[in-house]
Motif scaffolding. Sequence first.
Motif, PDB file in Angstrom:
ATOM      1  N   ALA A  20       0.828  -1.201   0.000  1.00 13.71           N
ATOM      2  CA  ALA A  20       0.000   0.000   0.000  1.00 13.71           C
ATOM      3  C   ALA A  20       0.867   1.257   0.000  1.00 13.71           C
ATOM      4  CB  ALA A  20      -0.905   0.010   1.226  1.00 13.71           C
ATOM      5  N   GLU A  21       0.453   2.233  -0.784  1.00 12.78           N
ATOM      6  CA  GLU A  21       1.152   3.511  -0.825  1.00 12.78           C
ATOM      7  C   GLU A  21       0.941   4.255   0.478  1.00 12.78           C
ATOM      8  OE1 GLU A  21       0.173   7.589  -3.069  1.00 12.78           O
ATOM      9  OE2 GLU A  21       0.827   5.996  -4.419  1.00 12.78           O
ATOM     10  N   PRO A  22       1.998   4.754   1.111  1.00 10.10           N
ATOM     11  CA  PRO A  22       1.820   5.499   2.354  1.00 10.10           C
ATOM     12  C   PRO A  22       1.066   6.798   2.088  1.00 10.10           C
ATOM     13  CG  PRO A  22       4.079   5.700   1.575  1.00 10.10           C
ATOM     14  CD  PRO A  22       3.418   4.679   0.706  1.00 10.10           C
ATOM     15  N   SER A  23       0.307   7.218   3.062  1.00  9.74           N
ATOM     16  CA  SER A  23      -0.432   8.470   2.931  1.00  9.74           C
ATOM     17  C   SER A  23       0.523   9.647   3.080  1.00  9.74           C
ATOM     18  CB  SER A  23      -1.517   8.561   4.003  1.00  9.74           C
ATOM     19  OG  SER A  23      -0.926   8.665   5.292  1.00  9.74           O
ATOM     20  N   LYS A  24       0.076  10.822   2.653  1.00 13.93           N
ATOM     21  CA  LYS A  24       0.898  12.020   2.816  1.00 13.93           C
ATOM     22  C   LYS A  24       1.179  12.280   4.291  1.00 13.93           C
ATOM     23  CE  LYS A  24      -0.737  14.205  -1.450  1.00 13.93           C
ATOM     24  NZ  LYS A  24      -1.423  15.375  -2.051  1.00 13.93           N
ATOM     25  N   VAL A  28       4.895  12.549   6.106  1.00 14.74           N
ATOM     26  CA  VAL A  28       5.271  13.724   6.900  1.00 14.74           C
ATOM     27  C   VAL A  28       5.711  13.291   8.301  1.00 14.74           C
ATOM     28  CG1 VAL A  28       4.401  15.833   7.986  1.00 14.74           C
ATOM     29  CG2 VAL A  28       3.856  15.345   5.601  1.00 14.74           C
ATOM     30  N   ARG A  29       5.041  12.303   8.884  1.00 13.88           N
ATOM     31  CA  ARG A  29       5.461  11.809  10.199  1.00 13.88           C
ATOM     32  C   ARG A  29       6.844  11.179  10.121  1.00 13.88           C
ATOM     33  NH1 ARG A  29      -0.145  10.434  10.691  1.00 13.88           N
ATOM     34  NH2 ARG A  29       0.231   8.309   9.941  1.00 13.88           N
ATOM     35  N   TRP A  30       7.120  10.450   9.034  1.00 13.74           N
ATOM     36  CA  TRP A  30       8.450   9.843   8.872  1.00 13.74           C
ATOM     37  C   TRP A  30       9.539  10.893   8.743  1.00 13.74           C
ATOM     38  CZ3 TRP A  30       6.730   5.814   4.631  1.00 13.74           C
ATOM     39  CH2 TRP A  30       6.117   4.719   5.264  1.00 13.74           C
ATOM     40  N   LEU A  31       9.198  12.076   8.243  1.00  8.68           N
ATOM     41  CA  LEU A  31      10.195  13.137   8.068  1.00  8.68           C
ATOM     42  C   LEU A  31      10.733  13.648   9.397  1.00  8.68           C
ATOM     43  CD1 LEU A  31       8.712  15.381   5.239  1.00  8.68           C
ATOM     44  CD2 LEU A  31      10.901  14.191   5.166  1.00  8.68           C
ATOM     45  N   GLY A  32       9.898  13.639  10.427  1.00 10.50           N
ATOM     46  CA  GLY A  32      10.310  14.215  11.695  1.00 10.50           C
ATOM     47  C   GLY A  32      10.182  15.726  11.672  1.00 10.50           C
ATOM     48  N   ASP A  33      11.031  16.392  12.407  1.00  7.36           N
ATOM     49  CA  ASP A  33      10.938  17.843  12.573  1.00  7.36           C
ATOM     50  C   ASP A  33      11.725  18.558  11.471  1.00  7.36           C
ATOM     51  OD1 ASP A  33      10.498  20.361  13.488  1.00  7.36           O
ATOM     52  OD2 ASP A  33      11.885  20.227  15.189  1.00  7.36           O
ATOM     53  N   VAL A  34      11.043  18.877  10.384  1.00  8.16           N
ATOM     54  CA  VAL A  34      11.683  19.620   9.287  1.00  8.16           C
ATOM     55  C   VAL A  34      10.946  20.935   9.010  1.00  8.16           C
ATOM     56  CG1 VAL A  34      12.589  17.546   8.193  1.00  8.16           C
ATOM     57  CG2 VAL A  34      10.328  18.398   7.525  1.00  8.16           C
ATOM     58  N   LEU A  73      11.845  11.921  -0.293  1.00  5.06           N
ATOM     59  CA  LEU A  73      11.981  10.501  -0.600  1.00  5.06           C
ATOM     60  C   LEU A  73      11.581   9.701   0.629  1.00  5.06           C
ATOM     61  CD1 LEU A  73      12.937   8.224  -2.531  1.00  5.06           C
ATOM     62  CD2 LEU A  73      15.213   8.459  -1.490  1.00  5.06           C
ATOM     63  N   ALA A  74      10.645   8.768   0.449  1.00  5.18           N
ATOM     64  CA  ALA A  74      10.157   7.937   1.562  1.00  5.18           C
ATOM     65  C   ALA A  74      10.477   6.478   1.288  1.00  5.18           C
ATOM     66  CB  ALA A  74       8.654   8.123   1.732  1.00  5.18           C
ATOM     67  N   ARG A  75      10.945   5.777   2.338  1.00  8.08           N
ATOM     68  CA  ARG A  75      11.276   4.351   2.235  1.00  8.08           C
ATOM     69  C   ARG A  75      10.477   3.584   3.289  1.00  8.08           C
ATOM     70  NH1 ARG A  75      17.759   4.073   2.151  1.00  8.08           N
ATOM     71  NH2 ARG A  75      17.289   1.838   1.841  1.00  8.08           N
ATOM     72  N   PRO A  76       9.323   3.033   2.889  1.00  3.06           N
ATOM     73  CA  PRO A  76       8.480   2.313   3.841  1.00  3.06           C
ATOM     74  C   PRO A  76       9.202   1.160   4.543  1.00  3.06           C
ATOM     75  CG  PRO A  76       7.266   2.761   1.833  1.00  3.06           C
ATOM     76  CD  PRO A  76       8.695   3.141   1.565  1.00  3.06           C
TER      77      PRO A  76
END
Length: 204
Positions: A20-24, A28-34, A73-76
């Motif tokens: 499944a494609e991760p949601s936006k 954003v949660r995976w990014l952390g504090d940016v 870039l996101a890596r599930p």
Amino acid sequence: MKFRCLAALAAFCCAAAQAAEPSKAQIVRWLGDVGKVELGEIHPLALKGGEKAYLASAEFPDQGRNFMQGYVLARPALGKAIVLDGFSGLSADVTMLSHDGSKGYMAILGSSSSGQGNFDATYSVVLFDGWKPRTLFKAEEGNNFGDCGDEGKPCEGSQVFLNPLAGPGGQPQLAVTTVRYSGPDEKRTKASVSSKVVTLSYPK
């Protein structure tokens, strides 16, 4: 039999979750504090070696003009995402060039800036080796149209157009057309056109 059915259902659900494609919101949660970030279109891709990942155009409304657009870039598989360093500017378009699931996908990313009457942009064909974007080809364009024509300063600039092609055996290629402008002012420029075909190779 009941146990087998439940095990098969669990395996199916696990595979579906991985695909499944991760949601936006998840990215954003995976990014952390940016800081504040708003994601645009999300593009599925394969990294070098075949790992499934996702590339998203992004807007950073609290950043300066030349840094308001960029890429994430996101890596599930790792549950992480990063903002790509070195790719930012006035737009964040993504063009996919190849879709090799084992060697990786090639994509065109942009970087641009403007100031003091000048505009510059670079378009790079990249393939991701883990988190690192490896540049396979790049083209540049720009102009000084906001700072020319006075006191004899000539107006000069260029535009680059990249059109994906399928070469022999499906090898990715680019038709690269460059239009160059030159003249005493912005309204009196002459244009010259050059073009070439670039064949792109997967890095070893």
